[in-house]
Design a protein around this motif. Structure first.
Motif, PDB file in Angstrom:
ATOM      1  N   ALA A 161      -7.858  11.891 -54.170  1.00 27.43           N
ATOM      2  CA  ALA A 161      -8.128  12.730 -53.010  1.00 27.43           C
ATOM      3  C   ALA A 161      -7.420  14.078 -53.048  1.00 27.43           C
ATOM      4  CB  ALA A 161      -7.732  11.988 -51.730  1.00 27.43           C
ATOM      5  N   ASN A 162      -6.561  14.309 -54.067  1.00 21.38           N
ATOM      6  CA  ASN A 162      -5.859  15.590 -54.170  1.00 21.38           C
ATOM      7  C   ASN A 162      -5.389  15.788 -55.611  1.00 21.38           C
ATOM      8  OD1 ASN A 162      -3.169  14.341 -54.470  1.00 21.38           O
ATOM      9  ND2 ASN A 162      -3.442  13.788 -52.317  1.00 21.38           N
ATOM     10  N   GLY A 163      -4.878  16.969 -55.880  1.00 20.53           N
ATOM     11  CA  GLY A 163      -4.470  17.298 -57.242  1.00 20.53           C
ATOM     12  C   GLY A 163      -3.340  16.443 -57.773  1.00 20.53           C
ATOM     13  N   LEU A 216     -14.191  14.916 -62.885  1.00 16.01           N
ATOM     14  CA  LEU A 216     -15.020  15.757 -62.027  1.00 16.01           C
ATOM     15  C   LEU A 216     -14.106  16.254 -60.911  1.00 16.01           C
ATOM     16  CD1 LEU A 216     -17.796  16.875 -61.287  1.00 16.01           C
ATOM     17  CD2 LEU A 216     -18.237  14.728 -60.085  1.00 16.01           C
ATOM     18  N   MET A 217     -13.675  17.515 -61.018  1.00 21.72           N
ATOM     19  CA  MET A 217     -12.581  18.039 -60.202  1.00 21.72           C
ATOM     20  C   MET A 217     -13.059  19.087 -59.197  1.00 21.72           C
ATOM     21  SD  MET A 217      -9.090  18.085 -60.009  1.00 21.72           S
ATOM     22  CE  MET A 217      -8.446  17.619 -61.615  1.00 21.72           C
ATOM     23  N   ASP A 218     -12.689  18.897 -57.930  1.00 23.51           N
ATOM     24  CA  ASP A 218     -12.878  19.920 -56.905  1.00 23.51           C
ATOM     25  C   ASP A 218     -11.844  21.021 -57.163  1.00 23.51           C
ATOM     26  OD1 ASP A 218     -13.410  21.354 -54.597  1.00 23.51           O
ATOM     27  OD2 ASP A 218     -12.561  19.869 -53.240  1.00 23.51           O
ATOM     28  N   ASP A 258      -4.130  22.484 -56.057  1.00 27.05           N
ATOM     29  CA  ASP A 258      -5.571  22.669 -56.194  1.00 27.05           C
ATOM     30  C   ASP A 258      -6.065  22.120 -57.536  1.00 27.05           C
ATOM     31  OD1 ASP A 258      -5.051  24.599 -58.189  1.00 27.05           O
ATOM     32  OD2 ASP A 258      -5.421  26.279 -56.861  1.00 27.05           O
ATOM     33  N   GLY A 259      -7.372  22.114 -57.693  1.00 25.26           N
ATOM     34  CA  GLY A 259      -7.982  21.546 -58.889  1.00 25.26           C
ATOM     35  C   GLY A 259      -7.664  22.303 -60.168  1.00 25.26           C
ATOM     36  N   ILE A 260      -7.445  23.592 -60.063  1.00 25.65           N
ATOM     37  CA  ILE A 260      -7.122  24.380 -61.257  1.00 25.65           C
ATOM     38  C   ILE A 260      -5.749  23.987 -61.790  1.00 25.65           C
ATOM     39  CG2 ILE A 260      -6.683  26.712 -62.131  1.00 25.65           C
ATOM     40  CD1 ILE A 260      -8.909  27.625 -60.133  1.00 25.65           C
ATOM     41  N   GLU A 261      -4.774  23.895 -60.912  1.00 32.95           N
ATOM     42  CA  GLU A 261      -3.425  23.495 -61.341  1.00 32.95           C
ATOM     43  C   GLU A 261      -3.418  22.048 -61.822  1.00 32.95           C
ATOM     44  OE1 GLU A 261       0.446  23.520 -62.448  1.00 32.95           O
ATOM     45  OE2 GLU A 261      -0.829  25.231 -61.991  1.00 32.95           O
ATOM     46  N   ALA A 262      -4.142  21.180 -61.141  1.00 32.68           N
ATOM     47  CA  ALA A 262      -4.209  19.780 -61.577  1.00 32.68           C
ATOM     48  C   ALA A 262      -4.841  19.682 -62.969  1.00 32.68           C
ATOM     49  CB  ALA A 262      -5.022  18.954 -60.581  1.00 32.68           C
TER      50      ALA A 262
END
Length: 73
Positions: A34-36, A52-54, A61-65
């Protein structure tokens, strides 16, 4: 078989992606996050072929994750 981890902060969005991916015989959804922060942890545990990342989520956020998942190998 391609394994998939779905990451999105909106449960309904995750549900929709899961329904779509479950209808494809060549894919298997092996987890959700549900989160990064949870995504990084679940990716390390489950070792999916695809995440599949939001991109926009509260907290990490998805970019950092994605950066952290890629950096961990």
């Amino acid at each position: 078989m391609t394994t998939v981890l779905i990451v999105d902060d909106q449960p309904l969005q995750r549900f929709g992606f899961r329904m779509l991916l479950d209808s494809v015989a060549e894919t298997e959804v092996i987890g959700e996050a549900a989160n990064g922060t949870e995504a990084v942890r679940r990716a390390a545990e489950l070792r999916p072929d695809v995440v599949l990342m939001d991109v926009r989520m509260p907290g990490m956020d998805g970019i950092e994750a994605t950066r952290r998942i890629v950096a961990s190998g």
